[in-house]
Design an enzyme around this catalytic site. Structure first.
Site, PDB file in Angstrom:
ATOM      1  N   GLU A 151       0.846  -1.309  -0.059  1.00 26.71           N
ATOM      2  CA  GLU A 151       0.009   0.156  -0.040  1.00 26.71           C
ATOM      3  C   GLU A 151       1.067   1.314   0.070  1.00 26.71           C
ATOM      4  O   GLU A 151       1.762   1.398   0.764  1.00 26.71           O
ATOM      5  CB  GLU A 151      -0.742  -0.035   1.405  1.00 26.71           C
ATOM      6  CG  GLU A 151      -1.682   1.310   1.347  1.00 26.71           C
ATOM      7  CD  GLU A 151      -2.574   1.308   0.180  1.00 26.71           C
ATOM      8  OE1 GLU A 151      -3.386   0.571  -0.231  1.00 26.71           O
ATOM      9  OE2 GLU A 151      -2.564   2.486  -0.437  1.00 26.71           O
ATOM     10  N   PHE A 152       0.540   2.137  -0.837  1.00 21.20           N
ATOM     11  CA  PHE A 152       1.032   3.457  -1.052  1.00 21.20           C
ATOM     12  C   PHE A 152       0.455   4.709  -0.419  1.00 21.20           C
ATOM     13  O   PHE A 152       1.073   5.772  -0.529  1.00 21.20           O
ATOM     14  CB  PHE A 152       1.665   3.559  -2.134  1.00 21.20           C
ATOM     15  CG  PHE A 152       2.655   2.541  -2.971  1.00 21.20           C
ATOM     16  CD1 PHE A 152       3.958   2.563  -2.541  1.00 21.20           C
ATOM     17  CD2 PHE A 152       1.808   1.503  -3.579  1.00 21.20           C
ATOM     18  CE1 PHE A 152       4.764   1.467  -2.829  1.00 21.20           C
ATOM     19  CE2 PHE A 152       2.766   0.682  -4.188  1.00 21.20           C
ATOM     20  CZ  PHE A 152       4.236   0.212  -3.671  1.00 21.20           C
ATOM     21  N   LEU A 153      -0.520   4.442   0.212  1.00 18.38           N
ATOM     22  CA  LEU A 153      -1.555   5.681   0.518  1.00 18.38           C
ATOM     23  C   LEU A 153      -0.709   6.537   1.620  1.00 18.38           C
ATOM     24  O   LEU A 153       0.079   6.050   2.408  1.00 18.38           O
ATOM     25  CB  LEU A 153      -2.830   5.518   1.044  1.00 18.38           C
ATOM     26  CG  LEU A 153      -3.017   4.513   2.442  1.00 18.38           C
ATOM     27  CD1 LEU A 153      -2.735   5.391   3.712  1.00 18.38           C
ATOM     28  CD2 LEU A 153      -4.556   3.846   2.607  1.00 18.38           C
ATOM     29  N   GLY A 253      12.560  20.430   7.409  1.00 14.88           N
ATOM     30  CA  GLY A 253      11.708  20.522   8.598  1.00 14.88           C
ATOM     31  C   GLY A 253      12.506  19.921   9.757  1.00 14.88           C
ATOM     32  O   GLY A 253      13.545  19.517   9.649  1.00 14.88           O
ATOM     33  N   CYS A 260       5.114   4.916   9.079  1.00 14.72           N
ATOM     34  CA  CYS A 260       5.825   4.291   8.097  1.00 14.72           C
ATOM     35  C   CYS A 260       7.174   4.476   7.998  1.00 14.72           C
ATOM     36  O   CYS A 260       8.148   3.530   8.248  1.00 14.72           O
ATOM     37  CB  CYS A 260       4.801   4.486   6.771  1.00 14.72           C
ATOM     38  SG  CYS A 260       3.323   3.678   6.764  1.00 14.72           S
ATOM     39  N   LYS A 263       9.614   3.321  10.855  1.00 12.53           N
ATOM     40  CA  LYS A 263       9.877   1.894  11.036  1.00 12.53           C
ATOM     41  C   LYS A 263      10.150   1.081   9.888  1.00 12.53           C
ATOM     42  O   LYS A 263      10.996   0.266   9.927  1.00 12.53           O
ATOM     43  CB  LYS A 263       8.455   1.203  11.578  1.00 12.53           C
ATOM     44  CG  LYS A 263       7.412   0.819  10.319  1.00 12.53           C
ATOM     45  CD  LYS A 263       6.277   0.336  10.961  1.00 12.53           C
ATOM     46  CE  LYS A 263       5.103  -0.129  10.196  1.00 12.53           C
ATOM     47  NZ  LYS A 263       5.484  -0.913   8.842  1.00 12.53           N
ATOM     48  N   ARG A 327       1.758   8.670  15.921  1.00 10.69           N
ATOM     49  CA  ARG A 327       2.928   7.585  15.678  1.00 10.69           C
ATOM     50  C   ARG A 327       4.177   8.511  15.135  1.00 10.69           C
ATOM     51  O   ARG A 327       4.304   8.874  14.114  1.00 10.69           O
ATOM     52  CB  ARG A 327       2.356   6.415  14.922  1.00 10.69           C
ATOM     53  CG  ARG A 327       1.523   5.658  15.723  1.00 10.69           C
ATOM     54  CD  ARG A 327       1.050   4.336  14.896  1.00 10.69           C
ATOM     55  NE  ARG A 327       0.297   4.544  13.779  1.00 10.69           N
ATOM     56  CZ  ARG A 327      -0.380   3.686  12.992  1.00 10.69           C
ATOM     57  NH1 ARG A 327      -0.024   2.298  13.068  1.00 10.69           N
ATOM     58  NH2 ARG A 327      -1.053   4.017  11.888  1.00 10.69           N
TER      59      ARG A 327
END
Ligand code: NAD
Length: 439
Positions: A151-153, A253, A260, A263, A327
């Site tokens: 998944e790339f969302l 920044g 993601c 980790k 997270r």
């Protein structure tokens, strides 16, 4: 197609809802009965723009269901997606226990041959391990085929990304399984890359590692710009015109966070180590990011000397705007540090406050009102570039704060804007600004 999705977090819920929206009958399974209860009533359990409307629409048209019972959810499914978490272990490797439990749940409950699709981000080799684990434990003489569909969302634009992504990657052991999954995904109308399973697993880690590298690279350039008197925004703009580089992910920044990049970069270092490969480049990327998260603390201390008894307005708790996810947010590092240094912290976030309250053990105040956060503050620290923080009239800082000193970890304001204001301003990779009044 009847599809079951195991796990209704950011990925599972959005995947399940999107698959129902394109016409499939979908049942989403989660071990958390409270989540299932809310979702069944059309109440989203996470914040994602556009999600609530799609959940309600597809519940009402009879294509979207939720259950906490694996038996009920897996009954009659043709395809089962696994979208449970793969959090980081203490040593940096991916914790596969949730995926393994999902595999055991599948084995115990399927009554026909199914295709199992792993959407969770998993190290190379995991798909084969999971297929073997399921097939070893099935009880009805059935067996599964496996597919990797990473998944790339992006959180904060998860619904948009699912319908307008750059590509769909399908890793399988055989052409027939790939064709079935391509057919399921056809209405998304996106380029589909059919590949082998190990490459599909690797594409996900490599993509995230590359993006993290771009961020750490520009942050390192930003720090150098500060020492050399250059402006990182001008530098990034000049670099981004080059189509080989591109303008995206060149915003300096206080580092990347989220569920993601941290980790997945750590997991790839571990994965490389297991293959006797020292991934020194990626190790540096991680180190730069860890240092970057604390950069503002150094700036605050060199401005104030001590922050003991000072009121600090922390603007933003989520790891990025438009999500309630904390997270690996820099806020988790910054706030305890400020509290330890003796500051009185009031933290503002428009939607992540209730999640934050579960995460912080330190005593701080919370507010969902930006102006309340600024009231009588000695300094403000911008952690998340929420739209209302970016669009604030800079005079609001001077009007509300005891001293309008702003440490901007997201370079929210142009230096032109800042120079016309009364704000004393420190950002990342750009010259600081001290107005006449506070000199
Ligand atoms: P999450 O922690 O938000 O959600 C996981 C869900 O799975 C939870 O609701 C949990 O209750 C449920 N669950 C756990 N074990 C279960 C079981 N056996 N049966 C049913 N439900 C179970 O996780 P997430 O952020 O959606 O991430 C899922 C995976 O997708 C991870 O591997 C992550 O790396 C990957 N991913 C995440 C993102 C993102 O932006 N969050 C993007 C791309 C890929």
């Amino acid at each position: 197609m009847k599809i079951a999705v195991i796990g209704t977090g950011y990925v599972g819920l959005v995947t399940g809802v999107a698959l129902s929206e394109i016409g499939h009958t979908v049942i989403c399974i989660d071990v958390d009965p409270e989540k299932v209860e809310k979702l069944s009533q059309g109440i989203p359990t996470i914040y994602e723009p556009g999600l609530k409307e799609l959940i309600q629409k597809n519940i009402n048209n009879g294509r979207l269901f939720f259950t906490s019972e694996h038996r009920r959810g897996l009954e009659g499914a043709d395809v089962v997606y696994i979208a449970v978490g793969t959090p980081q272990r203490r040593d940096g490797s991916a914790n596969l226990s949730y995926v393994e439990q999902a595999a055991v749940d599948i084995a115990a409950n399927i009554t026909r041959n199914v295709i199992v699709v792993i959407k969770s981000t998993v190290p190379v080799g995991t798909n084969f391990h999971i297929k073997e684990l399921i097939n070893r434990n099935t009880v009805n003489g059935v067996h599964v085929r496996i597919a990797s569909n990473p998944e790339f969302l992006r959180e904060g634009s998860a619904v948009h990304d699912t319908f307008h992504g750059d590509r769909i990657v399908i890793g399988t052991e055989d052409g027939e399984t790939a064709d079935i999954l391509a057919e399921i995904n056809k209405p998304f109308d996106m380029p589909i890359l059919k590949t082998d399973i190990s490459s599909a697993e690797m594409i996900k880690y490599s993509s995230n590692a590359f993006l993290a590298t771009k961020i750490s690279f520009i942050n390192e350039i930003a720090n150098l710009c500060e020492s050399l008197g250059a402006n990182v925004e001008e530098v990034a703009k000049g670099m981004g015109f080059d189509h080989r580089i591109g303008p995206d992910f060149l915003k300096a920044g206080i580092g990347y966070g989220g569920s993601c990049f941290p980790k997945d970069t750590n997991a790839l270092v571990q994965l490389a180590g297991n293959a006797d490969h020292e991934f020194n480049l990626l190790k540096s990327v991680i180190e730069v990011n860890n240092n970057q998260q604390l950069l503002l603390i150094d700036k605050i201390l060199s401005r104030f000397g001590s922050v003991r008894g000072k009121r600090a307005a922390v603007l933003g708790l989520a790891f990025k705007p438009n999500t309630d996810d904390l997270r690996e947010s820099p806020a988790l590092v910054m706030i305890p540090k400020l509290v330890k240094l003796g500051a009185d912290v009031i933290a503002y976030d428009p939607i992540a406050v209730s999640n934050a309250k579960k995460q912080f053990s330190v005593e701080i105040e919370y507010t969902e009102d930006l102006n309340e956060a600024l009231q009588d503050a000695d300094f403000a620290v911008i952690i998340t570039d929420w739209a209302d923080v970016k669009n604030i009239d800079l005079s609001a800082f001077a009007a509300a704060m005891r001293t309008p000193v702003v440490f901007d970890g997201r370079n929210c304001y142009s230096l032109d804007r800042v120079r016309k204001s009364e704000v004393e301003y420190y950002s990342i990779g750009r010259p600081s600004h001290t107005p006449e009044l506070t000199k």
